[in-house]
Design a protein around this motif. Structure first.
Motif, PDB file in Angstrom:
ATOM      1  N   GLU A  26      -4.675   1.156  -8.910  1.00  0.00           N
ATOM      2  CA  GLU A  26      -4.301   2.553  -8.689  1.00  0.00           C
ATOM      3  C   GLU A  26      -5.576   3.367  -8.646  1.00  0.00           C
ATOM      4  O   GLU A  26      -6.467   3.188  -9.480  1.00  0.00           O
ATOM      5  CB  GLU A  26      -3.417   3.059  -9.814  1.00  0.00           C
ATOM      6  N   GLU A  56      -6.937   7.448  -8.193  1.00  0.00           N
ATOM      7  CA  GLU A  56      -6.488   8.838  -8.238  1.00  0.00           C
ATOM      8  C   GLU A  56      -7.668   9.757  -7.972  1.00  0.00           C
ATOM      9  O   GLU A  56      -8.755   9.557  -8.514  1.00  0.00           O
ATOM     10  CB  GLU A  56      -5.885   9.152  -9.598  1.00  0.00           C
ATOM     11  N   ARG A  93      -2.750   9.958  -5.207  1.00  0.00           N
ATOM     12  CA  ARG A  93      -2.770   8.634  -5.837  1.00  0.00           C
ATOM     13  C   ARG A  93      -2.520   7.565  -4.780  1.00  0.00           C
ATOM     14  O   ARG A  93      -1.632   7.700  -3.943  1.00  0.00           O
ATOM     15  CB  ARG A  93      -1.693   8.530  -6.909  1.00  0.00           C
ATOM     16  N   ILE A  94      -3.309   6.499  -4.859  1.00  0.00           N
ATOM     17  CA  ILE A  94      -3.175   5.359  -3.958  1.00  0.00           C
ATOM     18  C   ILE A  94      -2.855   4.135  -4.816  1.00  0.00           C
ATOM     19  O   ILE A  94      -3.545   3.861  -5.795  1.00  0.00           O
ATOM     20  CB  ILE A  94      -4.489   5.091  -3.179  1.00  0.00           C
ATOM     21  N   TYR A  95      -1.784   3.443  -4.454  1.00  0.00           N
ATOM     22  CA  TYR A  95      -1.402   2.201  -5.116  1.00  0.00           C
ATOM     23  C   TYR A  95      -1.486   1.073  -4.095  1.00  0.00           C
ATOM     24  O   TYR A  95      -1.090   1.250  -2.942  1.00  0.00           O
ATOM     25  CB  TYR A  95       0.040   2.250  -5.621  1.00  0.00           C
ATOM     26  N   PHE A 136       0.843  -1.191   0.000  1.00  0.00           N
ATOM     27  CA  PHE A 136       0.000   0.000   0.000  1.00  0.00           C
ATOM     28  C   PHE A 136       0.879   1.242   0.000  1.00  0.00           C
ATOM     29  O   PHE A 136       1.819   1.349   0.768  1.00  0.00           O
ATOM     30  CB  PHE A 136      -0.898  -0.007   1.240  1.00  0.00           C
ATOM     31  N   GLN A 137       0.580   2.180  -0.902  1.00  0.00           N
ATOM     32  CA  GLN A 137       1.366   3.411  -1.023  1.00  0.00           C
ATOM     33  C   GLN A 137       0.442   4.576  -1.344  1.00  0.00           C
ATOM     34  O   GLN A 137      -0.417   4.471  -2.214  1.00  0.00           O
ATOM     35  CB  GLN A 137       2.375   3.245  -2.158  1.00  0.00           C
ATOM     36  N   ALA A 138       0.622   5.674  -0.634  1.00  0.00           N
ATOM     37  CA  ALA A 138      -0.126   6.901  -0.916  1.00  0.00           C
ATOM     38  C   ALA A 138       0.872   7.957  -1.384  1.00  0.00           C
ATOM     39  O   ALA A 138       1.926   8.135  -0.779  1.00  0.00           O
ATOM     40  CB  ALA A 138      -0.853   7.378   0.332  1.00  0.00           C
ATOM     41  N   SER A 140       3.352   8.777   5.892  1.00  0.00           N
ATOM     42  CA  SER A 140       2.828   7.454   5.550  1.00  0.00           C
ATOM     43  C   SER A 140       3.973   6.458   5.511  1.00  0.00           C
ATOM     44  O   SER A 140       5.138   6.825   5.421  1.00  0.00           O
ATOM     45  CB  SER A 140       2.099   7.467   4.201  1.00  0.00           C
ATOM     46  N   ILE A 197      -4.187   9.975   5.769  1.00  0.00           N
ATOM     47  CA  ILE A 197      -3.037  10.529   5.042  1.00  0.00           C
ATOM     48  C   ILE A 197      -2.854  11.970   5.517  1.00  0.00           C
ATOM     49  O   ILE A 197      -3.779  12.778   5.449  1.00  0.00           O
ATOM     50  CB  ILE A 197      -3.283  10.489   3.526  1.00  0.00           C
ATOM     51  N   ARG A 241      -7.110   4.193   6.662  1.00  0.00           N
ATOM     52  CA  ARG A 241      -5.814   4.872   6.767  1.00  0.00           C
ATOM     53  C   ARG A 241      -6.024   6.366   6.662  1.00  0.00           C
ATOM     54  O   ARG A 241      -6.857   6.841   5.889  1.00  0.00           O
ATOM     55  CB  ARG A 241      -4.844   4.435   5.655  1.00  0.00           C
TER      56      ARG A 241
END
Length: 119
Positions: free
Chosen positions: A92, A94, A79-81, A9-11, A36, A58, A56
């Protein structure tokens, strides 16, 4: 909202602004620093989860009011991956915030609500 966990998970967030070039102008994405943890695991949503482990928050390191001074030129892109923990499928998402007033300052109400309590 999946019951399956998301991994990696990546923001990411960017301030979108114009830059002049000889032929006109182009859009440039300036990365913004977030509070994050990249590569973390996001548990799946479970009924009766009173701790909202799937949610979550941010937060930005920088002051958006200072960076985003002009609504006519700038916008914010988030963007969230994430990768599905079972299938490995990457998704993804956005969201573009064209105006500063679209972002509410405050803190989310605990749980699944999207209600924001002003600071």
């Amino acid at each position: 909202m999946s019951k399956r966990a998301a991994v990696d998970f990546q923001a990411l967030a960017y301030l979108d602004h114009p830059r002049k070039v000889p032929e006109g102008q182009v859009r440039v994405l300036k990365p913004l620093r977030l509070h994050s943890t990249p590569g973390s695991v996001l548990p799946g949503k479970r009924k009766g989860d009173t701790e909202a482990r799937h949610a979550r928050r941010i937060r930005f390191h920088d002051d958006l009011d200072t960076l985003w001074a002009n609504d006519q030129e700038n916008s914010l892109i988030v963007r969230i991956y994430a990768r599905d923990g079972t299938s490995g499928y990457v998704s993804e998402y956005e969201v573009i915030f064209p105006l500063r007033r679209h972002i509410k300052d405050g803190s989310f109400v605990y749980g699944d609500s999207l209600e924001i309590v002003p600071l």
